[in-house]
Design a protein around this motif. Sequence first.
Motif, PDB file in Angstrom:
ATOM      1  N   GLY A 127       0.684  -1.224   0.057  1.00  9.01           N
ATOM      2  CA  GLY A 127       0.061  -0.177  -0.055  1.00  9.01           C
ATOM      3  C   GLY A 127       0.797   1.218   0.089  1.00  9.01           C
ATOM      4  O   GLY A 127       0.507   2.343  -0.684  1.00  9.01           O
ATOM      5  N   CYS A 128       1.927   1.256   0.574  1.00  8.13           N
ATOM      6  CA  CYS A 128       2.928   2.463   0.676  1.00  8.13           C
ATOM      7  C   CYS A 128       3.274   2.954  -0.839  1.00  8.13           C
ATOM      8  O   CYS A 128       3.435   4.174  -0.972  1.00  8.13           O
ATOM      9  N   ALA A 129       3.877   1.976  -1.493  1.00  5.10           N
ATOM     10  CA  ALA A 129       4.302   1.962  -2.711  1.00  5.10           C
ATOM     11  C   ALA A 129       3.351   2.615  -3.736  1.00  5.10           C
ATOM     12  O   ALA A 129       3.444   3.246  -4.730  1.00  5.10           O
ATOM     13  N   ILE A 130       2.128   1.840  -3.670  1.00  5.94           N
ATOM     14  CA  ILE A 130       1.116   2.316  -4.510  1.00  5.94           C
ATOM     15  C   ILE A 130       0.469   3.678  -4.264  1.00  5.94           C
ATOM     16  O   ILE A 130       0.174   4.139  -5.279  1.00  5.94           O
ATOM     17  N   PRO A 134      -0.867   3.747   4.911  1.00  9.36           N
ATOM     18  CA  PRO A 134      -1.294   4.422   5.948  1.00  9.36           C
ATOM     19  C   PRO A 134      -0.761   5.800   6.469  1.00  9.36           C
ATOM     20  O   PRO A 134      -1.311   6.670   7.138  1.00  9.36           O
ATOM     21  N   PHE A 135      -0.013   6.056   5.565  1.00 13.54           N
ATOM     22  CA  PHE A 135       0.654   7.514   5.774  1.00 13.54           C
ATOM     23  C   PHE A 135       0.574   8.504   4.740  1.00 13.54           C
ATOM     24  O   PHE A 135       1.038   9.458   4.391  1.00 13.54           O
ATOM     25  N   ARG A 136      -0.713   8.143   3.704  1.00 12.98           N
ATOM     26  CA  ARG A 136      -1.028   8.955   2.628  1.00 12.98           C
ATOM     27  C   ARG A 136      -1.286  10.429   2.824  1.00 12.98           C
ATOM     28  O   ARG A 136      -1.222  11.280   2.105  1.00 12.98           O
ATOM     29  N   TYR A 139       2.816  14.432   5.388  1.00 17.69           N
ATOM     30  CA  TYR A 139       3.593  15.473   4.640  1.00 17.69           C
ATOM     31  C   TYR A 139       4.985  14.910   4.327  1.00 17.69           C
ATOM     32  O   TYR A 139       5.523  15.610   3.347  1.00 17.69           O
ATOM     33  N   HIS A 140       5.397  13.670   4.776  1.00 20.82           N
ATOM     34  CA  HIS A 140       6.491  13.219   4.502  1.00 20.82           C
ATOM     35  C   HIS A 140       6.805  12.076   3.364  1.00 20.82           C
ATOM     36  O   HIS A 140       7.911  11.621   3.153  1.00 20.82           O
ATOM     37  N   VAL A 141       5.620  11.548   3.086  1.00 19.55           N
ATOM     38  CA  VAL A 141       5.604  10.236   2.411  1.00 19.55           C
ATOM     39  C   VAL A 141       4.971  10.508   1.023  1.00 19.55           C
ATOM     40  O   VAL A 141       4.127  11.264   0.738  1.00 19.55           O
ATOM     41  N   ALA A 142       5.628  10.058   0.022  1.00 14.32           N
ATOM     42  CA  ALA A 142       5.249  10.070  -1.609  1.00 14.32           C
ATOM     43  C   ALA A 142       3.779   9.411  -1.533  1.00 14.32           C
ATOM     44  O   ALA A 142       3.850   8.294  -1.165  1.00 14.32           O
ATOM     45  N   ARG A 143       2.962  10.131  -2.304  1.00 12.61           N
ATOM     46  CA  ARG A 143       1.698   9.354  -2.511  1.00 12.61           C
ATOM     47  C   ARG A 143       1.606   8.481  -3.590  1.00 12.61           C
ATOM     48  O   ARG A 143       0.945   8.830  -4.807  1.00 12.61           O
TER      49      ARG A 143
END
Length: 199
Positions: A127-130, A134-136, A139-143
């Motif tokens: 889910g994070c790479a796609i 949960p961090f979508r 501010y710091h994680v690429a969507r």
Amino acid sequence: MEVKEITTKSMPYEAWKDNEYIEGLVKELQDNGVNVVVGTFDKLINWGRSNSIWPLTFATSCCGIEFVSLGAARFDMARFGWEVARASPRQADFMMVAGTIVNRMVPVFRRLYDQLAEPKYVIACGGCAISGGPFRRSYHVARGIADIVPVDVYIPGCPPRPEAMIYGIMQLSRKIKVERFFGGVNRQERRNKCLDDND
């Protein structure tokens, strides 16, 4: 031995010109003891490429642990020809992005992708790479990495099971088998708008 009808996806057998010449040539060769296999180099090369794709390990979080388990005896990715996991992008065929990509990691991630030799492929795993997972909303994680590089296969889950990863890599193998190796372009890579703005 009898010559079977030549079929392609785009042309029926009747549309081929001068079928009698081809059939006569194959019959003459076979009468002289020569075995003839009619096929295309695309299929032969793509068969070899699809059965020996080497991943670039790019694991940044919990999906990486699931990917590491593919090399163990229980899942044994060596039976598919994927066991040569490389740490250098110049020796890898595809990038298995397993985990969270933070904004500070995006330039490094893009540089590794650019260093992969053509033809190159990307699998977004988890889910994070796609989509940021949960961090979508942070501010710091690429969507999702689809805005940074073109993605060929998505493997959903948080984290996905090793069986799902095997299925995803098998889908990439199937995609490679139907590509055109000689001539033509399989896909046009679109540059990220953010990277264009920075140039």
